[in-house]
Design a protein around this motif. Structure first.
Motif, PDB file in Angstrom:
ATOM      1  N   GLU A  34       0.844  -1.188   0.000  1.00 52.65           N
ATOM      2  CA  GLU A  34       0.000   0.000   0.000  1.00 52.65           C
ATOM      3  C   GLU A  34       0.879   1.237   0.000  1.00 52.65           C
ATOM      4  OE1 GLU A  34      -2.301  -0.369   3.574  1.00 52.65           O
ATOM      5  OE2 GLU A  34      -2.881  -2.414   3.094  1.00 52.65           O
ATOM      6  N   THR A  42       3.821   0.857   2.737  1.00 54.68           N
ATOM      7  CA  THR A  42       3.592  -0.075   3.834  1.00 54.68           C
ATOM      8  C   THR A  42       3.177  -1.411   3.230  1.00 54.68           C
ATOM      9  OG1 THR A  42       1.251   0.481   4.115  1.00 54.68           O
ATOM     10  CG2 THR A  42       2.841   1.751   5.425  1.00 54.68           C
ATOM     11  N   SER A  44       0.901  -5.028   4.396  1.00 60.38           N
ATOM     12  CA  SER A  44       0.161  -5.866   5.329  1.00 60.38           C
ATOM     13  C   SER A  44       0.466  -7.302   4.941  1.00 60.38           C
ATOM     14  CB  SER A  44      -1.339  -5.619   5.217  1.00 60.38           C
ATOM     15  OG  SER A  44      -1.638  -4.289   5.534  1.00 60.38           O
ATOM     16  N   THR A  45       0.776  -8.131   5.940  1.00 64.82           N
ATOM     17  CA  THR A  45       1.085  -9.525   5.652  1.00 64.82           C
ATOM     18  C   THR A  45       0.197 -10.439   6.468  1.00 64.82           C
ATOM     19  OG1 THR A  45       2.790  -9.753   7.366  1.00 64.82           O
ATOM     20  CG2 THR A  45       3.505  -8.938   5.215  1.00 64.82           C
ATOM     21  N   THR A  51      -1.069 -11.727  11.423  1.00 65.45           N
ATOM     22  CA  THR A  51      -0.913 -10.549  10.586  1.00 65.45           C
ATOM     23  C   THR A  51       0.252  -9.695  11.084  1.00 65.45           C
ATOM     24  OG1 THR A  51      -2.460  -9.244  11.898  1.00 65.45           O
ATOM     25  CG2 THR A  51      -3.372 -10.473  10.040  1.00 65.45           C
ATOM     26  N   ARG A  53       2.190  -5.661  10.074  1.00 68.03           N
ATOM     27  CA  ARG A  53       2.200  -4.425   9.304  1.00 68.03           C
ATOM     28  C   ARG A  53       3.647  -3.988   9.201  1.00 68.03           C
ATOM     29  NH1 ARG A  53      -0.873  -1.883   6.202  1.00 68.03           N
ATOM     30  NH2 ARG A  53      -2.135  -0.149   6.864  1.00 68.03           N
ATOM     31  N   HIS A  55       6.410  -1.198   7.758  1.00 69.74           N
ATOM     32  CA  HIS A  55       6.583   0.173   7.284  1.00 69.74           C
ATOM     33  C   HIS A  55       7.795   0.209   6.356  1.00 69.74           C
ATOM     34  CE1 HIS A  55       3.428   1.704   9.869  1.00 69.74           C
ATOM     35  NE2 HIS A  55       3.887   0.870  10.779  1.00 69.74           N
TER      36      HIS A  55
END
Length: 99
Positions: A34, A42, A44-45, A51, A53, A55
């Motif tokens: 994203e 960023t 998201s996984t 999960t 996040r 950066h």
């Protein structure tokens, strides 16, 4: 020397990075990249229901780990810049420094 990573290369790097941290297979990791004007890039996984996040610095670290572990680059000799454009999508420009 300059190495360019496209969006798929970045996703692959992140999959490997998360897999190493979580002790799972890279194929078990899903990644959604994203771009936020205020946060930059960023990711998201999702891996085995967990999960995370990431950066920009995490994504840079993922690229460095991938290049070091799979292509024998020296991580300290890499200067990694991430960018996003509507035309090109997500890209990493990696300068390999000679020291």
């Amino acid at each position: 020397m300059e190495v360019l990573f496209n969006e798929q290369d970045l996703v692959d790097s992140i999959c490997i990075y998360i897999a190493l941290k979580e002790r799972i297979e890279p194929e078990q990791v899903e990644v959604d990249l994203e771009f936020h004007p205020s946060l930059g890039l960023t990711a998201s996984t999702l891996g085995l229901g967990r999960t995370a996040r990431l950066h920009e610095q995490d994504i840079i670290d993922a690229v460095a780990v991938y290049l070091q572990d799979y292509h024998q680059f020296v991580a300290d000799h890499l200067q990694i810049n991430l960018s996003f454009s509507e035309k090109d999508g997500f890209i990493a420009s990696i300068q390999v420094l000679n020291n």
